[in-house]
Write an enzyme that holds these catalytic residues in place. Structure first.
Site, PDB file in Angstrom:
ATOM      1  N   ARG A 271      40.854  49.771  35.906  1.00 31.84           N
ATOM      2  CA  ARG A 271      39.487  50.130  36.438  1.00 31.84           C
ATOM      3  C   ARG A 271      38.395  49.752  35.475  1.00 31.84           C
ATOM      4  O   ARG A 271      37.428  49.584  35.984  1.00 31.84           O
ATOM      5  CB  ARG A 271      40.092  51.919  36.758  1.00 31.84           C
ATOM      6  CG  ARG A 271      39.972  51.957  37.477  1.00 31.84           C
ATOM      7  CD  ARG A 271      40.256  53.224  38.348  1.00 31.84           C
ATOM      8  NE  ARG A 271      41.017  54.356  38.670  1.00 31.84           N
ATOM      9  CZ  ARG A 271      41.655  54.331  40.119  1.00 31.84           C
ATOM     10  NH1 ARG A 271      40.908  53.461  41.253  1.00 31.84           N
ATOM     11  NH2 ARG A 271      42.647  55.233  40.907  1.00 31.84           N
TER      12      ARG A 271
ATOM     13  N   PHE B 192      44.336  40.423  46.501  1.00 30.30           N
ATOM     14  CA  PHE B 192      43.337  41.587  45.753  1.00 30.30           C
ATOM     15  C   PHE B 192      43.173  41.463  44.684  1.00 30.30           C
ATOM     16  O   PHE B 192      42.769  40.834  43.548  1.00 30.30           O
ATOM     17  CB  PHE B 192      44.807  41.655  45.249  1.00 30.30           C
ATOM     18  CG  PHE B 192      45.545  43.373  44.998  1.00 30.30           C
ATOM     19  CD1 PHE B 192      45.308  44.340  45.293  1.00 30.30           C
ATOM     20  CD2 PHE B 192      45.185  43.234  43.367  1.00 30.30           C
ATOM     21  CE1 PHE B 192      45.501  45.167  44.527  1.00 30.30           C
ATOM     22  CE2 PHE B 192      45.726  44.579  42.854  1.00 30.30           C
ATOM     23  CZ  PHE B 192      45.569  45.639  43.324  1.00 30.30           C
TER      24      PHE B 192
ATOM     25  N   ASP C 182      37.986  48.135  53.121  1.00 34.26           N
ATOM     26  CA  ASP C 182      38.729  47.816  53.579  1.00 34.26           C
ATOM     27  C   ASP C 182      39.789  47.694  55.093  1.00 34.26           C
ATOM     28  O   ASP C 182      39.342  47.288  55.962  1.00 34.26           O
ATOM     29  CB  ASP C 182      40.743  47.770  52.607  1.00 34.26           C
ATOM     30  CG  ASP C 182      41.558  47.189  52.416  1.00 34.26           C
ATOM     31  OD1 ASP C 182      42.152  46.460  53.467  1.00 34.26           O
ATOM     32  OD2 ASP C 182      42.659  46.545  51.441  1.00 34.26           O
TER      33      ASP C 182
ATOM     34  N   GLU D 258      31.406  53.570  48.552  1.00 32.28           N
ATOM     35  CA  GLU D 258      32.568  53.282  48.092  1.00 32.28           C
ATOM     36  C   GLU D 258      32.585  52.316  47.183  1.00 32.28           C
ATOM     37  O   GLU D 258      32.167  51.172  47.374  1.00 32.28           O
ATOM     38  CB  GLU D 258      33.507  52.658  49.452  1.00 32.28           C
ATOM     39  CG  GLU D 258      33.979  54.229  50.723  1.00 32.28           C
ATOM     40  CD  GLU D 258      35.373  54.473  50.149  1.00 32.28           C
ATOM     41  OE1 GLU D 258      35.166  53.960  48.833  1.00 32.28           O
ATOM     42  OE2 GLU D 258      36.093  54.652  50.491  1.00 32.28           O
ATOM     43  N   ASP D 259      34.130  52.125  46.653  1.00 29.89           N
ATOM     44  CA  ASP D 259      33.883  50.660  45.828  1.00 29.89           C
ATOM     45  C   ASP D 259      34.100  49.736  46.726  1.00 29.89           C
ATOM     46  O   ASP D 259      33.717  47.874  46.667  1.00 29.89           O
ATOM     47  CB  ASP D 259      34.679  50.686  45.269  1.00 29.89           C
ATOM     48  CG  ASP D 259      35.667  51.621  45.044  1.00 29.89           C
ATOM     49  OD1 ASP D 259      36.477  52.436  46.561  1.00 29.89           O
ATOM     50  OD2 ASP D 259      37.109  51.290  44.138  1.00 29.89           O
TER      51      ASP D 259
HETATM   52  C1  PRP Z   1      40.418  52.385  48.181  1.00 33.44           C
HETATM   53  C2  PRP Z   1      38.616  53.065  47.634  1.00 33.44           C
HETATM   54  C3  PRP Z   1      38.372  52.943  49.023  1.00 33.44           C
HETATM   55  C4  PRP Z   1      39.503  53.001  50.099  1.00 33.44           C
HETATM   56  C5  PRP Z   1      39.604  51.649  51.653  1.00 33.44           C
HETATM   57  O1  PRP Z   1      40.545  53.716  47.333  1.00 33.44           O
HETATM   58  O2  PRP Z   1      38.561  53.376  46.532  1.00 33.44           O
HETATM   59  O3  PRP Z   1      38.248  54.480  49.188  1.00 33.44           O
HETATM   60  O4  PRP Z   1      41.124  53.099  49.538  1.00 33.44           O
HETATM   61  O5  PRP Z   1      40.436  51.783  51.900  1.00 33.44           O
HETATM   62  P1  PRP Z   1      40.436  51.598  53.272  1.00 33.44           P
HETATM   63  O6  PRP Z   1      39.562  51.120  54.379  1.00 33.44           O
HETATM   64  O7  PRP Z   1      41.662  51.460  54.353  1.00 33.44           O
HETATM   65  O8  PRP Z   1      41.390  53.181  53.800  1.00 33.44           O
HETATM   66  P2  PRP Z   1      42.381  54.218  46.699  1.00 33.44           P
HETATM   67  O9  PRP Z   1      43.306  54.956  48.154  1.00 33.44           O
HETATM   68  O10 PRP Z   1      42.969  52.898  46.512  1.00 33.44           O
HETATM   69  O11 PRP Z   1      42.568  55.188  46.084  1.00 33.44           O
HETATM   70  P3  PRP Z   1      41.012  54.452  44.056  1.00 33.44           P
HETATM   71  O12 PRP Z   1      40.223  54.664  45.127  1.00 33.44           O
HETATM   72  O13 PRP Z   1      41.796  56.439  43.442  1.00 33.44           O
HETATM   73  O14 PRP Z   1      41.926  53.751  43.959  1.00 33.44           O
END
Ligand code: PRP
Length: 199
Positions: free
Chosen positions: A170, A157, A108, A104-105
């Site tokens: 990105r 953010f 949250d 994961e990046d």
């Molecule tokens: C982001 C990130 C994680 C997720 C974390 O993805 O890459 O997968 O949110 O959030 P959480 O812990 O609150 O579930 P996003 O849904 O923004 O999609 P993306 O990676 O395509 O930008």
């Protein structure tokens, strides 16, 4: 922190060199822990944000690994109805008996990682662990195991190094803290000039 767009709008939170150093440390740690893996471990990138981190992470490892991807509908828009999450792109690999690393990046609320972890665990892997570049633990809703963390992130953010705002930013090489989110909401491409016009 260096300002990238005038006072207070956005600034570098974690620079590219610190990211690279930490990615190499995480790769070394993962590689050592995967030494007893049953065959090549499968690194699962969570689309789309983790793609830059995943590509740097696997290139910093010198063991054979498999790479696969998953995508789920964003929890961001479905927090009120977490049961409605669905898989948009599933793994191509059969993870039965395999060692799996979810990449994961950012973690949250923990909802995404929790869902993916449960989904993969139901498929009978030998092991599942998770690595995230950023951990925003202050925002956690669901406690979820997280074996490897690059950086603990403050509750600001962030964009860059895979992280986006409405699809923008990105490919910014640094992780940028956006201080004026309201202005970015008004104009999603507000920071395109400052973030891409050189160091
Ligand atoms: C982001 C990130 C994680 C997720 C974390 O993805 O890459 O997968 O949110 O959030 P959480 O812990 O609150 O579930 P996003 O849904 O923004 O999609 P993306 O990676 O395509 O930008």
């Amino acid at each position: 922190m260096a300002s990238r767009s005038g006072p207070g709008a956005a600034e570098i939170l974690i620079g590219r060199h610190d990211i690279s150093r930490r990615v190499h440390e995480l790769a070394a740690q993962l590689q050592a822990d995967l030494a007893t893996a049953a065959g090549p471990p499968i690194l699962v990138g969570v689309l789309k944000g983790s793609t830059l981190f995943l590509s740097d992470l696997v290139r910093a490892m010198d063991i054979d690994v498999a790479v696969d991807f998953m995508s789920i509908s964003s929890y961001r828009s479905t927090v009120a109805q977490p049961g409605s999450v669905r898989i948009i792109k599933d793994l191509d690999s059969d993870v039965t008996g395999r060692d799996v690393v979810i990449v994961e990046d950012i973690v949250d609320t923990g909802l995404t990682l929790n869902y993916l972890r449960q989904t993969i665990l139901q498929r009978g892997p030998r092991s599942v662990r998770a690595v995230t570049l950023l951990n925003k633990s202050v925002r956690r809703i669901v406690p979820v195991p997280l074996e490897y963390v690059g950086f603990d992130a403050p509750d600001v953010f962030v964009v860059g190094y895979g992280l986006d705002f409405q699809g923008n930013y990105r490919n910014v090489p640094d992780i940028i803290a956006v201080r004026d989110v309201a202005r970015l909401v008004e104009n999603p491409r507000l920071l395109v000039g400052p973030l891409f016009l050189g160091d």
